[in-house]
Design a protein around this motif. Structure first.
Motif, mmCIF file in Angstrom:
data_model
loop_
_atom_site.group_PDB
_atom_site.id
_atom_site.type_symbol
_atom_site.label_atom_id
_atom_site.label_comp_id
_atom_site.label_asym_id
_atom_site.label_seq_id
_atom_site.Cartn_x
_atom_site.Cartn_y
_atom_site.Cartn_z
ATOM 1 N N SER A 1 -1.158 4.986 6.799
ATOM 2 C CA SER A 1 -2.625 4.944 6.890
ATOM 3 C C SER A 1 -3.090 5.190 8.315
ATOM 4 C CB SER A 1 -3.155 3.596 6.412
ATOM 5 O OG SER A 1 -2.885 3.416 5.049
ATOM 6 N N ASP B 1 -6.519 -1.593 12.251
ATOM 7 C CA ASP B 1 -6.310 -2.014 10.863
ATOM 8 C C ASP B 1 -5.781 -3.439 10.881
ATOM 9 O OD1 ASP B 1 -6.336 -1.845 8.114
ATOM 10 O OD2 ASP B 1 -4.709 -0.389 7.971
ATOM 11 N N HIS C 1 0.817 -1.214 0.000
ATOM 12 C CA HIS C 1 0.000 0.000 0.000
ATOM 13 C C HIS C 1 0.854 1.268 0.000
ATOM 14 C CE1 HIS C 1 -3.460 2.543 0.764
ATOM 15 N NE2 HIS C 1 -2.800 3.104 1.750
ATOM 16 N N SER D 1 -10.281 0.179 4.099
ATOM 17 C CA SER D 1 -9.525 -0.762 3.270
ATOM 18 C C SER D 1 -10.467 -1.359 2.236
ATOM 19 C CB SER D 1 -8.891 -1.852 4.140
ATOM 20 O OG SER D 1 -9.901 -2.612 4.766
ATOM 21 N N THR D 2 -9.924 -2.222 1.390
ATOM 22 C CA THR D 2 -10.738 -2.794 0.322
ATOM 23 C C THR D 2 -11.507 -4.023 0.766
ATOM 24 O OG1 THR D 2 -8.862 -4.102 -0.431
ATOM 25 C CG2 THR D 2 -9.206 -1.952 -1.480
#
Length: 126
Positions: free
Chosen positions: A89, A81, A14, A55-56
């Motif tokens: 992030s 996370d 990322h 996030s995805t």
């Protein structure tokens, strides 16, 4: 079953750096996230609210929901996370707030002082 670690072609993380493997958090279940939160809870409790880093996949949200079961009034914000790579992030989500704690399941390297990790990658394996 999806593997938790996937090796092969170099993977762009990322933050933009390359790695020899990907920590495949899509392999984690909601039950895995509940277990991870239970393990991390003594390291980060108390906190009054939880924010999951966008996030995805669903993992960070599941982790946030698991931590949200243990709120305490008057505590700091907990940011969660699945994987911490560079920490960018988490720092972006923190947005210069000082009364914040963080929790991640996996850290690819050292965490900021305000973040606790369940698993940290050995520096020789990075």
């Amino acid at each position: 079953m999806t593997a938790l670690l996937r090796a092969g072609e170099p993977f762009r993380m990322h933050g933009g750096a390359m790695s020899r493997f990907k920590i495949e958090c899509d392999a984690l279940t909601e039950a895995d996230c509940i277990a991870a939160a239970a393990w991390l809870l003594p390291l980060v409790h108390p906190y009054s609210s939880v924010e999951a880093v966008a996030s995805t996949g669903p993992v960070a949200e599941w982790l946030g929901d698991a931590f949200a079961r243990h709120l305490s009034p008057g505590g700091p914000v907990l940011i969660v996370d699945d994987v911490l790579t560079s920490g960018a992030s988490m720092e972006d989500q923190r947005a210069a707030r000082s009364d914040v704690k963080g929790a991640v399941i996996f850290a690819r390297g050292p965490c900021p002082s305000w973040v606790e990790a369940m698993f940290t990658l050995n520096e020789r394996a990075r």
